[in-house]
Write a protein that holds these residues in place. Structure first.
Motif, short mmCIF file in Angstrom:
data_model
loop_
_atom_site.label_atom_id
_atom_site.label_comp_id
_atom_site.label_asym_id
_atom_site.label_seq_id
_atom_site.Cartn_x
_atom_site.Cartn_y
_atom_site.Cartn_z
N GLU A 112 22.24 -26.25 -4.56
CA GLU A 112 21.62 -24.96 -4.91
C GLU A 112 20.42 -25.18 -5.83
OE1 GLU A 112 25.69 -22.23 -4.93
OE2 GLU A 112 24.87 -23.04 -6.82
N VAL B 279 18.70 -23.33 -8.87
CA VAL B 279 18.96 -22.28 -9.85
C VAL B 279 17.81 -22.25 -10.84
CG1 VAL B 279 20.53 -21.40 -11.61
CG2 VAL B 279 21.44 -22.58 -9.59
N ARG C 244 16.66 -20.65 -14.31
CA ARG C 244 17.07 -19.95 -15.51
C ARG C 244 15.82 -19.37 -16.18
NH1 ARG C 244 22.57 -19.56 -14.79
NH2 ARG C 244 23.43 -21.61 -14.20
N ASP D 191 18.43 -14.53 -13.86
CA ASP D 191 18.33 -15.86 -13.25
C ASP D 191 18.36 -15.71 -11.73
OD1 ASP D 191 18.39 -16.83 -15.82
OD2 ASP D 191 20.52 -17.33 -15.78
N ARG E 116 19.12 -17.74 -7.88
CA ARG E 116 19.79 -18.86 -7.20
C ARG E 116 19.59 -18.74 -5.70
NH1 ARG E 116 26.29 -19.66 -7.68
NH2 ARG E 116 26.28 -17.82 -6.30
N GLN F 134 18.47 -27.50 -11.27
CA GLN F 134 18.46 -26.47 -12.30
C GLN F 134 17.09 -26.48 -12.96
OE1 GLN F 134 21.08 -24.50 -13.93
NE2 GLN F 134 22.72 -24.99 -12.48
N GLU G 192 30.28 -17.50 -13.55
CA GLU G 192 29.10 -16.68 -13.38
C GLU G 192 29.26 -15.78 -12.15
OE1 GLU G 192 25.77 -19.67 -15.29
OE2 GLU G 192 26.14 -19.74 -13.13
N TRP H 101 27.33 -13.95 -9.60
CA TRP H 101 26.03 -13.79 -8.97
C TRP H 101 26.05 -12.59 -8.03
CZ3 TRP H 101 21.77 -16.72 -10.16
CH2 TRP H 101 22.00 -17.85 -10.93
#
Length: 497
Positions: free
Chosen positions: A52, A54, A56, A63, A65, A75, A180, A182
């Motif tokens: 993935e 992601v 931030r 955020d 994703r 990340q 988290e 999402w």
């Protein structure tokens, strides 16, 4: 059979080395990080095996994703940036998103660099225990093996394991303790927002207040409009009725005053390819302030034309040394008080705009006025003419910098931008009887102000194709993209000397 038995110990060593190296490389990879400029931010990039991507964004915006399309995950933690308001920031994201390839490639390069570095370090570390094992000798190895079942042996193995884990395991202080939750982007912004197809698999995490949702929805709308407008323009540019170069001719794309409009880069590239261009002249003002947060604009420009021969000068908005230094490192040719080889066997001279925070070819002399630089350029060009190295093209940001050189009959063609309006080519007779031309190209970014990023053009965007033949300037063809998305192609204009 005897030969096979002889090779077995070596094969065992190789297998153990590869296993140890793989474990160490994975550990190094998961603990690596890079700091790069991404989307006008100083960003920290780390990698994992989540598959993935992601992003931030910080405490205000949600955020983001999405699937990386590979076993590797990334990340991206966005850091400091230079922005006046949250609205400006989201608008900037939308504009960059209309042509994101350069930013994607920059993150990809960072991950590949971490991977290569981790593999190299892992291969080296994997050799260490094998070398130690060999250096101990058979007697000592047998003694160690005999002591492994004892308490001291077990303690020794635990200490070694803890050291290896400590060196290679990703101990990150920012690991999130809570799961988290999402939310699909479509659910976040609501059914009233027409989500572009490429955003279907995007998820968000973060504040869901009405103000934030409206900002995100506005950015998505801007993203969709910009993406569609510039994609359609690039597709249309590939079919334009442009003059095609003949045998022995070299074509150069001239652009200026992009002012951060990365969406137009795909259009400029399509025009260059359609017109048979082999090189690019950049007359400056690729940015609005010349600061490091605008690296995304320079990355996009280089992504489009990295395979071309490239010459450039800094404009008055490219303040300081960042733009020149950044593009120079990427392979763009700038000028240092001398005539250099140009496209098609020609000679070219260039100068940065003296209003660019004192920048210019004469950088050891600060505070030179516009008139002083104009005079210096003429002196350099005329001296080259006397030496038998006549300047075919003078590349500047403001074509007025070439007035003295033209008046003295020392150059064939002066090209620039700055005014955001096309002018010329206009013939100028020199004092020595030689004829030259001056030409000003429009704004490649469709800029009405110092920054041009947005959903569509703020004014007509202009580019030009310069043709060289037999080591001399032969002609110019201007191309204009109107704010409506319609192209205007001027007839090819032959330059006669």
């Amino acid at each position: 059979m005897t030969r096979l038995r002889a090779w077995l110990p070596a094969a065992a060593y190789v297998v153990v080395w590869l296993v140890l190296s793989s474990l160490a490389a994975a550990g190094f990879f998961l603990t690596s990080e890079r700091t790069v400029d991404v989307a006008s931010h100083e960003a920290r990039v780390t990698a994992d095996f989540s598959g993935e991507v992601v992003v931030r964004t910080g405490p205000v915006l949600p955020d983001v994703r999405t699937d990386s399309g590979s076993p590797f995950g990334v990340q991206i933690e966005l850091g400091k940036t230079d922005v006046r308001s949250l609205e400006d920031l989201t608008a900037r994201y939308a504009a960059i998103g209309s042509n994101p390839d350069a930013q994607v490639d920059k993150v990809g390069d960072a991950v590949r660099e971490m991977l290569i570095d981790s593999v190299a370090r892992g291969l080296a570390l994997g050799l260490v225990p094998l070398l130690v094992w060999r250096l101990l000798g058979e007697a000592r190895r047998r003694e160690i093996v005999d002591h492994l079942p004892t308490r001291r042996g077990v303690a020794f193995l635990l200490v070694v394991a803890m050291v290896v884990i400590g060196l290679t395991t990703p101990w990150r202080g920012d690991q999130r303790r809570q799961p988290e939750r999402w939310t699909p982007l479509a659910d976040f912004v609501g059914p009233e927002v027409d989500l572009p197809e490429e955003l279907d698999d995007v998820e968000v995490l973060g504040p869901a207040g009405g103000g934030v949702q409206r900002l995100v929805a506005s950015a998505i709308d801007s993203y969709g409009q910009g993406r569609e407008f510039y994609a359609d323009a690039a597709e249309a540019a590939a079919e334009l009725p442009l003059r095609q170069p003949r045998e022995g001719e070299t074509v150069v794309l001239l652009l200026s005053d992009r002012h951060d409009n990365v969406g137009m880069d795909q259009v400029a590239l399509a025009i260059a390819e359609r017109g048979g261009a082999e090189a690019v002249f950049d007359a400056g003002d690729d940015t609005s302030t010349g600061e490091e947060w605008e690296a995304f604009s320079l990355d996009s420009l280089n992504e489009a034309f990295g395979d071309y021969d490239r010459w450039a000068v800094a404009g008055n908005h490219d303040h300081g040394s960042f733009v020149r230094s950044y593009l120079s490192d990427l392979g763009w040719t700038y000028f240092e008080d001398e005539v250099v080889d140009g496209p098609g066997g020609t000679r070219i001279l260039g100068a940065d705009d003296p209003r660019s925070s004192g920048l210019g070819n004469w950088r050891d002399e600060s505070g030179l006025s516009f008139d002083e630089v104009r005079s210096r350029i003429a002196d350099t060009a005329c001296q080259a003419d006397e030496d038998g190295e006549r300047v075919d093209t003078l590349l500047v940001h403001d074509a007025n910098l070439g007035d003295d050189a033209l008046a003295r009959g020392c150059v064939d063609l002066v090209v620039g931008g700055h005014t955001h309006v096309q002018a010329g080519p206009r013939p100028v007779a020199g004092d020595n009887g030689d004829l030259g031309y001056t030409y000003t190209v429009g704004t490649a970014g469709g800029a009405a102000y110092a920054i041009a990023i947005g959903t569509k053009l703020r004014r007509a965007a202009g580019l030009a194709l310069i043709t060289y033949r037999d080591g001399q300037v032969a002609g110019i063809q201007s191309v204009t993209l109107e704010t409506t998305g319609r192209f205007e192609v001027d007839p090819y204009e032959e330059l006669r000397y």
